[in-house]
Scaffold this motif. Structure first.
Motif, PDB file in Angstrom:
ATOM      1  N   SER A  63      -1.892   1.644  -5.505  1.00 35.59           N
ATOM      2  CA  SER A  63      -3.083   0.827  -5.284  1.00 35.59           C
ATOM      3  C   SER A  63      -4.345   1.660  -5.498  1.00 35.59           C
ATOM      4  CB  SER A  63      -3.075   0.246  -3.862  1.00 35.59           C
ATOM      5  OG  SER A  63      -1.979  -0.625  -3.686  1.00 35.59           O
ATOM      6  N   THR A 122      -6.259   0.104 -12.791  1.00 33.46           N
ATOM      7  CA  THR A 122      -4.852  -0.273 -12.611  1.00 33.46           C
ATOM      8  C   THR A 122      -4.088  -0.157 -13.927  1.00 33.46           C
ATOM      9  OG1 THR A 122      -5.341  -1.751 -10.744  1.00 33.46           O
ATOM     10  CG2 THR A 122      -3.312  -2.172 -11.970  1.00 33.46           C
ATOM     11  N   PHE A 160      -4.701  -3.931  -4.525  1.00 34.71           N
ATOM     12  CA  PHE A 160      -3.396  -3.529  -4.006  1.00 34.71           C
ATOM     13  C   PHE A 160      -2.348  -3.893  -5.053  1.00 34.71           C
ATOM     14  CE2 PHE A 160      -3.409  -2.821   0.816  1.00 34.71           C
ATOM     15  CZ  PHE A 160      -4.678  -2.250   0.780  1.00 34.71           C
ATOM     16  N   ASN A 161      -1.607  -2.898  -5.508  1.00 28.99           N
ATOM     17  CA  ASN A 161      -0.665  -3.076  -6.614  1.00 28.99           C
ATOM     18  C   ASN A 161       0.764  -2.779  -6.174  1.00 28.99           C
ATOM     19  OD1 ASN A 161      -2.938  -3.498  -8.307  1.00 28.99           O
ATOM     20  ND2 ASN A 161      -3.168  -1.280  -8.559  1.00 28.99           N
ATOM     21  N   ALA A 184       0.826  -1.217   0.000  1.00 33.69           N
ATOM     22  CA  ALA A 184       0.000   0.000   0.000  1.00 33.69           C
ATOM     23  C   ALA A 184       0.852   1.256   0.000  1.00 33.69           C
ATOM     24  CB  ALA A 184      -0.932  -0.005   1.207  1.00 33.69           C
TER      25      ALA A 184
END
Length: 275
Positions: free
Chosen positions: A96, A190, A112-113, A91
């Motif tokens: 994200s 995203t 969450f990226n 995070a």
């Protein structure tokens, strides 16, 4: 003031109010998409929604996701707690996104990226390796080993033709918001966030709103989709397959993952989308 002038004044006031509201929400978190009726907005994750987003991952992702299930995480609070540390670290990277129900001011879904950069140094230690050393819980460690096994299946930097990519790492929707295509909207958001970074537009912010460095720039979006539903989503959005891993070939405590999970699920797909 006649009726026409009055209506014009009211109209301009409403437009001004909407603009101020939109600007306040942009400060709260960049708006990437909205639902058809406007009730749900996809925004960049901010500190305001962090705890609720982490709670959603604990209650949904680590309870329902198939590799987590095979590793015994759903029924192990300590395993969930340790994986929560990874979620928090992810995070903090500022890439994200979350779906917010504006009427209830509630988190409806999360993505969450994490950014991955190709590092040639042999002394570099990955996030998973760091956690493997610090984690105490066996189920948490087993899931780490599972992730490392998937990572070692293919060279994603080579597949994507770039030195940096963004992974859609944890994707989860609250049970109360199923069926509203939020996973699709989060994935699209995203992709667009990654495209903006790739083009040099710095949309990366810390949880408290501070701008982060825009380098390195990702050249692709990557995801590990472990269910039939998410794999259909990948196909729909034009992802390519980098690798396929069958659950029957993955083992834990003498049993295959296929035996440990819903047997309707046969495989894991590692997918990518170049920008």
């Amino acid at each position: 003031m006649n009726n026409r002038e009055y209506l014009k004044t009211v109209h301009l006031s409403l437009l001004s109010l909407r603009k101020r509201t939109h600007n306040l929400r942009e400060m709260e978190g960049k708006i990437w998409e909205t639902s058809d009726n406007g009730d749900i907005e996809i925004i960049s994750l901010t500190e305001k929604y962090l705890n609720e987003s982490l709670e959603l991952l604990q209650n949904v992702f680590f309870t329902e996701e198939f590799t987590a299930t095979a590793c015994g995480v759903p029924n192990d609070p300590e395993a969930k707690k340790e994986w929560g540390e990874i979620c928090l670290a992810v995070a903090n990277e500022g890439v994200s996104v979350v779906a917010i129900d504006r009427k209830k001011d509630k988190v409806a879904a999360v993505a969450f990226n994490k950014l991955y950069q190709k590092i040639n140094s042999k002394n570099s230690i990955s996030l998973y390796d760091k956690c493997l050393k610090s984690f105490k819980n066996q189920s948490a460690k087993d899931l780490i080993m599972c992730c490392k096994q998937m990572d070692n299946t293919t060279d994603l930097f080579d597949k994507c033709g770039c030195n940096c990519y963004l992974e859609l790492m944890f994707l989860a929707t609250s049970p109360n918001y199923k069926g509203q295509r939020l996973a699709t909207k989060l994935t699209n958001a995203t992709i667009e966030l990654t495209r903006q970074l790739h083009q040099g537009n710095n949309v990366k912010k810390s949880l408290n709103g501070t701008m982060l460095h825009n380098e390195p720039r990702p050249g692709a979006v990557v995801a590990v989709f472990t269910s039939n539903i998410s794999q259909k989503l990948a196909e729909k959005l034009g992802f390519e397959t980098a690798a396929c891993i069958f659950y029957k070939d993955m083992m834990r405590n003498g049993k295959s993952y296929y035996e440990l999970i819903d047997k309707k699920q046969e495989k894991i797909l590692i997918v990518f989308k170049k920008l």
